[in-house]
Design a protein around this motif. Sequence first.
Motif, PDB file in Angstrom:
ATOM      1  N   ALA A  85       0.828  -1.208   0.000  1.00 63.11           N
ATOM      2  CA  ALA A  85       0.000   0.000   0.000  1.00 63.11           C
ATOM      3  C   ALA A  85       0.862   1.258   0.000  1.00 63.11           C
ATOM      4  CB  ALA A  85      -0.926  -0.008   1.222  1.00 63.11           C
ATOM      5  N   TYR A  86       1.894   1.285   0.851  1.00 62.48           N
ATOM      6  CA  TYR A  86       2.782   2.449   0.879  1.00 62.48           C
ATOM      7  C   TYR A  86       3.510   2.621  -0.455  1.00 62.48           C
ATOM      8  CZ  TYR A  86       2.210   3.185   5.889  1.00 62.48           C
ATOM      9  OH  TYR A  86       1.700   3.456   7.121  1.00 62.48           O
ATOM     10  N   PHE A  87       3.940   1.520  -1.050  1.00 61.71           N
ATOM     11  CA  PHE A  87       4.633   1.575  -2.333  1.00 61.71           C
ATOM     12  C   PHE A  87       3.730   2.166  -3.420  1.00 61.71           C
ATOM     13  CE2 PHE A  87       5.627  -0.580  -6.385  1.00 61.71           C
ATOM     14  CZ  PHE A  87       6.891  -0.045  -6.598  1.00 61.71           C
ATOM     15  N   LEU A  88       2.501   1.660  -3.516  1.00 64.59           N
ATOM     16  CA  LEU A  88       1.578   2.160  -4.538  1.00 64.59           C
ATOM     17  C   LEU A  88       1.214   3.621  -4.285  1.00 64.59           C
ATOM     18  CD1 LEU A  88      -0.718  -0.952  -4.958  1.00 64.59           C
ATOM     19  CD2 LEU A  88       1.093  -0.156  -6.483  1.00 64.59           C
ATOM     20  N   PHE A  89       1.028   3.993  -3.033  1.00 58.94           N
ATOM     21  CA  PHE A  89       0.742   5.385  -2.702  1.00 58.94           C
ATOM     22  C   PHE A  89       1.912   6.269  -3.126  1.00 58.94           C
ATOM     23  CE2 PHE A  89       0.816   8.948   0.337  1.00 58.94           C
ATOM     24  CZ  PHE A  89      -0.427   9.491   0.065  1.00 58.94           C
ATOM     25  N   GLY A  90       3.130   5.831  -2.849  1.00 58.73           N
ATOM     26  CA  GLY A  90       4.314   6.595  -3.224  1.00 58.73           C
ATOM     27  C   GLY A  90       4.438   6.756  -4.724  1.00 58.73           C
ATOM     28  N   ILE A  91       4.139   5.707  -5.481  1.00 58.63           N
ATOM     29  CA  ILE A  91       4.198   5.797  -6.942  1.00 58.63           C
ATOM     30  C   ILE A  91       3.225   6.860  -7.441  1.00 58.63           C
ATOM     31  CG2 ILE A  91       3.539   4.577  -9.052  1.00 58.63           C
ATOM     32  CD1 ILE A  91       4.840   2.121  -7.975  1.00 58.63           C
ATOM     33  N   HIS A  92       2.043   6.924  -6.857  1.00 57.70           N
ATOM     34  CA  HIS A  92       1.069   7.922  -7.294  1.00 57.70           C
ATOM     35  C   HIS A  92       1.536   9.340  -6.970  1.00 57.70           C
ATOM     36  CE1 HIS A  92      -1.544   4.438  -7.731  1.00 57.70           C
ATOM     37  NE2 HIS A  92      -2.269   5.198  -8.529  1.00 57.70           N
ATOM     38  N   ILE A  93       2.137   9.532  -5.815  1.00 60.45           N
ATOM     39  CA  ILE A  93       2.655  10.857  -5.464  1.00 60.45           C
ATOM     40  C   ILE A  93       3.722  11.279  -6.470  1.00 60.45           C
ATOM     41  CG2 ILE A  93       3.964  12.141  -3.727  1.00 60.45           C
ATOM     42  CD1 ILE A  93       1.055  11.669  -2.977  1.00 60.45           C
ATOM     43  N   ALA A 124       4.098  10.214  -9.520  1.00 55.57           N
ATOM     44  CA  ALA A 124       3.457  10.454 -10.816  1.00 55.57           C
ATOM     45  C   ALA A 124       2.784  11.820 -10.856  1.00 55.57           C
ATOM     46  CB  ALA A 124       2.438   9.355 -11.101  1.00 55.57           C
ATOM     47  N   PHE A 125       2.098  12.205  -9.792  1.00 53.45           N
ATOM     48  CA  PHE A 125       1.445  13.517  -9.767  1.00 53.45           C
ATOM     49  C   PHE A 125       2.468  14.648  -9.818  1.00 53.45           C
ATOM     50  CE2 PHE A 125      -2.275  11.330  -7.557  1.00 53.45           C
ATOM     51  CZ  PHE A 125      -3.004  11.253  -8.733  1.00 53.45           C
ATOM     52  N   VAL A 126       3.565  14.483  -9.109  1.00 56.34           N
ATOM     53  CA  VAL A 126       4.619  15.506  -9.153  1.00 56.34           C
ATOM     54  C   VAL A 126       5.206  15.605 -10.552  1.00 56.34           C
ATOM     55  CG1 VAL A 126       6.934  16.074  -8.304  1.00 56.34           C
ATOM     56  CG2 VAL A 126       5.152  15.359  -6.698  1.00 56.34           C
ATOM     57  N   MET A 127       5.422  14.473 -11.200  1.00 56.55           N
ATOM     58  CA  MET A 127       5.979  14.495 -12.562  1.00 56.55           C
ATOM     59  C   MET A 127       4.989  15.131 -13.544  1.00 56.55           C
ATOM     60  SD  MET A 127       7.853  10.790 -12.667  1.00 56.55           S
ATOM     61  CE  MET A 127       8.397  10.962 -14.344  1.00 56.55           C
ATOM     62  N   ILE A 128       3.709  14.826 -13.416  1.00 58.69           N
ATOM     63  CA  ILE A 128       2.700  15.432 -14.288  1.00 58.69           C
ATOM     64  C   ILE A 128       2.684  16.945 -14.076  1.00 58.69           C
ATOM     65  CG2 ILE A 128       0.210  15.640 -14.676  1.00 58.69           C
ATOM     66  CD1 ILE A 128       0.062  12.594 -14.072  1.00 58.69           C
ATOM     67  N   TYR A 129       2.733  17.368 -12.821  1.00 61.23           N
ATOM     68  CA  TYR A 129       2.757  18.802 -12.518  1.00 61.23           C
ATOM     69  C   TYR A 129       3.986  19.454 -13.142  1.00 61.23           C
ATOM     70  CZ  TYR A 129       2.849  23.143  -9.862  1.00 61.23           C
ATOM     71  OH  TYR A 129       2.874  24.463  -9.512  1.00 61.23           O
ATOM     72  N   ALA A 130       5.134  18.813 -13.018  1.00 59.03           N
ATOM     73  CA  ALA A 130       6.382  19.377 -13.544  1.00 59.03           C
ATOM     74  C   ALA A 130       6.322  19.497 -15.070  1.00 59.03           C
ATOM     75  CB  ALA A 130       7.566  18.510 -13.126  1.00 59.03           C
ATOM     76  N   VAL A 131       5.797  18.496 -15.741  1.00 61.03           N
ATOM     77  CA  VAL A 131       5.727  18.539 -17.206  1.00 61.03           C
ATOM     78  C   VAL A 131       4.738  19.605 -17.660  1.00 61.03           C
ATOM     79  CG1 VAL A 131       4.977  17.210 -19.228  1.00 61.03           C
ATOM     80  CG2 VAL A 131       6.463  16.161 -17.525  1.00 61.03           C
ATOM     81  N   ARG A 132       3.622  19.725 -16.991  1.00 65.60           N
ATOM     82  CA  ARG A 132       2.607  20.710 -17.401  1.00 65.60           C
ATOM     83  C   ARG A 132       3.049  22.139 -17.143  1.00 65.60           C
ATOM     84  NH1 ARG A 132      -3.503  19.411 -16.618  1.00 65.60           N
ATOM     85  NH2 ARG A 132      -3.679  17.867 -18.258  1.00 65.60           N
ATOM     86  N   HIS A 133       3.936  22.350 -16.162  1.00 64.97           N
ATOM     87  CA  HIS A 133       4.364  23.693 -15.840  1.00 64.97           C
ATOM     88  C   HIS A 133       5.766  24.011 -16.312  1.00 64.97           C
ATOM     89  CE1 HIS A 133       0.894  23.111 -13.211  1.00 64.97           C
ATOM     90  NE2 HIS A 133       0.788  24.440 -13.179  1.00 64.97           N
ATOM     91  N   ALA A 134       6.330  23.144 -17.143  1.00 58.29           N
ATOM     92  CA  ALA A 134       7.670  23.399 -17.679  1.00 58.29           C
ATOM     93  C   ALA A 134       7.601  24.505 -18.736  1.00 58.29           C
ATOM     94  CB  ALA A 134       8.246  22.137 -18.275  1.00 58.29           C
TER      95      ALA A 134
END
Length: 56
Positions: A35-43, A45-55
Amino acid sequence: MIPDPVPADDPEQAAEQERLALEKKRERYVWYYLAYFLFGIHIVAFVMIYAVRHAK
């Protein structure tokens, strides 16, 4: 919490109960780690999506 196993007259049966309790505890820890691993992957992924959209 897991109640303490009832002491058995047969030492082999007592050992089996202890082994099953330990196996159940370890299985619960595996689910927690998953559960912690999957939660971490989502965090991440969201940070990477944010970074790409605001680059720029």
